[in-house]
Scaffold this motif. Structure first.
Motif, mmCIF file in Angstrom:
data_model
loop_
_atom_site.group_PDB
_atom_site.id
_atom_site.type_symbol
_atom_site.label_atom_id
_atom_site.label_comp_id
_atom_site.label_asym_id
_atom_site.label_seq_id
_atom_site.Cartn_x
_atom_site.Cartn_y
_atom_site.Cartn_z
ATOM 1 N N VAL A 23 0.643 -1.449 0.190
ATOM 2 C CA VAL A 23 -0.070 0.135 -0.217
ATOM 3 C C VAL A 23 0.806 0.988 0.064
ATOM 4 N N ARG A 24 2.067 1.646 0.322
ATOM 5 C CA ARG A 24 2.607 2.077 0.667
ATOM 6 C C ARG A 24 3.421 2.638 -0.752
ATOM 7 N N VAL A 25 3.946 1.420 -1.873
ATOM 8 C CA VAL A 25 3.675 1.804 -2.489
ATOM 9 C C VAL A 25 2.908 2.143 -4.180
ATOM 10 N N PHE A 26 1.837 2.068 -3.597
ATOM 11 C CA PHE A 26 0.818 2.068 -4.095
ATOM 12 C C PHE A 26 0.804 4.116 -4.228
ATOM 13 N N ILE A 27 0.893 4.545 -2.653
ATOM 14 C CA ILE A 27 0.660 5.688 -1.922
ATOM 15 C C ILE A 27 1.584 6.644 -2.994
ATOM 16 N N GLU A 28 2.476 5.961 -3.076
ATOM 17 C CA GLU A 28 4.397 6.974 -3.584
ATOM 18 C C GLU A 28 3.508 7.181 -5.005
ATOM 19 N N GLN A 29 2.796 6.258 -6.247
ATOM 20 C CA GLN A 29 3.096 6.002 -7.411
ATOM 21 C C GLN A 29 1.722 6.311 -8.151
ATOM 22 N N THR A 30 0.397 7.020 -6.816
ATOM 23 C CA THR A 30 -0.787 7.431 -7.387
ATOM 24 C C THR A 30 -0.994 8.981 -6.400
ATOM 25 N N HIS A 31 -1.143 8.891 -5.292
ATOM 26 C CA HIS A 31 -1.762 9.546 -4.513
ATOM 27 C C HIS A 31 -0.289 11.116 -4.162
ATOM 28 N N GLU A 32 0.999 10.581 -4.450
ATOM 29 C CA GLU A 32 2.085 11.371 -4.675
ATOM 30 C C GLU A 32 2.178 12.306 -5.658
ATOM 31 N N ALA A 33 1.582 11.346 -7.063
ATOM 32 C CA ALA A 33 1.294 12.134 -8.109
ATOM 33 C C ALA A 33 0.726 12.830 -8.449
ATOM 34 N N TYR A 34 -0.242 12.454 -7.933
ATOM 35 C CA TYR A 34 -1.217 13.801 -7.306
ATOM 36 C C TYR A 34 -0.607 14.980 -6.659
ATOM 37 N N LYS A 35 0.335 14.428 -5.841
ATOM 38 C CA LYS A 35 0.492 15.821 -5.360
ATOM 39 C C LYS A 35 1.627 16.813 -5.992
ATOM 40 N N LYS A 36 2.117 15.939 -6.648
ATOM 41 C CA LYS A 36 3.437 16.392 -7.655
ATOM 42 C C LYS A 36 2.897 17.522 -8.554
ATOM 43 N N HIS A 37 1.097 17.372 -9.442
ATOM 44 C CA HIS A 37 1.109 17.973 -10.089
ATOM 45 C C HIS A 37 0.195 18.566 -9.177
ATOM 46 N N VAL A 38 -0.851 18.774 -8.444
ATOM 47 C CA VAL A 38 -1.716 19.136 -8.032
ATOM 48 C C VAL A 38 -1.682 20.156 -6.881
ATOM 49 N N GLY A 39 -0.636 19.439 -6.074
ATOM 50 C CA GLY A 39 -0.420 19.336 -4.680
ATOM 51 C C GLY A 39 -0.313 20.895 -4.115
ATOM 52 N N HIS A 40 -0.846 21.842 -4.842
ATOM 53 C CA HIS A 40 -0.740 23.337 -4.513
ATOM 54 C C HIS A 40 -2.291 23.384 -4.053
ATOM 55 N N ALA A 41 -3.767 22.593 -5.233
ATOM 56 C CA ALA A 41 -4.459 22.887 -4.550
ATOM 57 C C ALA A 41 -4.931 21.796 -3.361
ATOM 58 N N PHE A 42 -4.406 21.149 -2.768
ATOM 59 C CA PHE A 42 -4.386 20.133 -1.732
ATOM 60 C C PHE A 42 -4.946 21.551 -0.898
ATOM 61 N N GLY A 43 -6.199 21.148 -0.458
ATOM 62 C CA GLY A 43 -7.302 21.516 0.866
ATOM 63 C C GLY A 43 -7.731 22.897 0.576
ATOM 64 N N LYS A 44 -7.381 23.700 -1.133
ATOM 65 C CA LYS A 44 -8.482 24.678 -1.114
ATOM 66 C C LYS A 44 -9.285 24.400 -2.119
ATOM 67 N N HIS A 45 -8.739 24.449 -3.464
ATOM 68 C CA HIS A 45 -9.958 23.814 -4.412
ATOM 69 C C HIS A 45 -9.809 22.307 -4.369
ATOM 70 N N LEU A 46 -8.875 21.581 -4.189
ATOM 71 C CA LEU A 46 -8.854 20.311 -3.969
ATOM 72 C C LEU A 46 -9.479 19.643 -2.909
ATOM 73 N N LYS A 47 -10.463 19.107 -1.590
ATOM 74 C CA LYS A 47 -10.903 19.327 -0.870
ATOM 75 C C LYS A 47 -10.574 18.113 -0.262
ATOM 76 N N GLY A 48 -10.287 16.714 -1.414
ATOM 77 C CA GLY A 48 -10.396 15.624 -0.540
ATOM 78 C C GLY A 48 -9.900 14.538 -1.524
#
Length: 229
Positions: A23-48
């Motif tokens: 699951v850690r690898v899954f998070i690294e390859q998906t959620h961390e990829a979201y963070k790389k591209h749109v992490g600046h919007a986390f908690g603002k435009h992207l809520k969850g």
């Protein structure tokens, strides 16, 4: 992803959701990829983050339900938790001849799933100012949901905003099972003091659905405790 789909590069298999490292690898390859591209919007435009149909193992390709959740470390974890080996007793487990063995097995599977999948994704969301929401697989039927997702209440504890799936609502609104998922989740929310219950709604309801049908569905879901569509 679904086994064999183009998104999964046509590779057979399913994430081992009982394995912390996988699951850690899954998070690294998906959620961390979201963070790389749109992490600046986390908690603002992207809520969850929404996890869809989380399960301990995938739906079988055929009609059989003879599969059981397993993991590469399951025997070791089972021994540590319960004090006896499950390997020599798999046939007993499949035949359901020993109630204690059955309870120990499902509690172990649920705990592994909660720790490896639900806890890690929730923690990642909290670290990144995101709401963790989603729903379970096959939650419309209690016995089937337990098979794929374990103890639903343990999931609802970990979601910041618990959710349900209300697919085929136009066709199934008069079906008894239509009421089960929302009522279970809203009851859990009441005990857990959570304010919001999300519903993925109207999916696969067909082009014949009309506004009056959607209004009826919304009213039913609201009566059952849903307050976020």
């Amino acid at each position: 992803c679904t086994s064999g789909s183009p998104v999964a590069e046509n590779v057979e298999g399913y994430l081992d959701t009982l394995d912390e490292e996988a699951v850690r690898v899954f998070i690294e390859q998906t959620h961390e990829a979201y963070k790389k591209h749109v992490g600046h919007a986390f908690g603002k435009h992207l809520k969850g983050i929404f996890t869809d149909e989380a399960a301990m193992f995938p739906l079988p390709k055929g009609e059989t339900r003879e599969e059981l959740p397993w993991s590469r470390q399951f025997e070791e974890k089972f021994m540590a938790r319960n004090g006896y080996a499950i390997g020599p007793r798999v046939k007993e487990l499949m035949d359901r001849t020993d109630p204690k063995l059955t309870v120990d097995y499902w509690e172990t599977a649920t705990e592994l799933f909660m720790h490896a999948y639900m806890d890690q994704i929730r923690d990642w969301c909290e670290e990144n100012d995101l709401i963790f929401t989603g729903h379970l697989l096959c939650e419309e039927n209690i016995d089937v949901m337990v098979l794929y997702s374990g103890d639903a209440y343990e999931h609802y504890k970990r979601f910041h905003m618990p959710g349900i799936d209300s697919i085929l609502t136009f066709y199934f609104i008069d079906d008894y099972n239509f009421n089960i998922a929302a009522k279970r989740a809203s009851s859990a929310n009441r005990f857990l003091h959570k304010e919001r219950l999300l519903s993925e709604t109207f999916t696969i309801s067909g082009w014949e659905i009309r506004l009056r049908d959607m209004k009826r569905i919304i009213h039913r879901l609201a009566l059952l405790g849903v307050n976020f569509l």
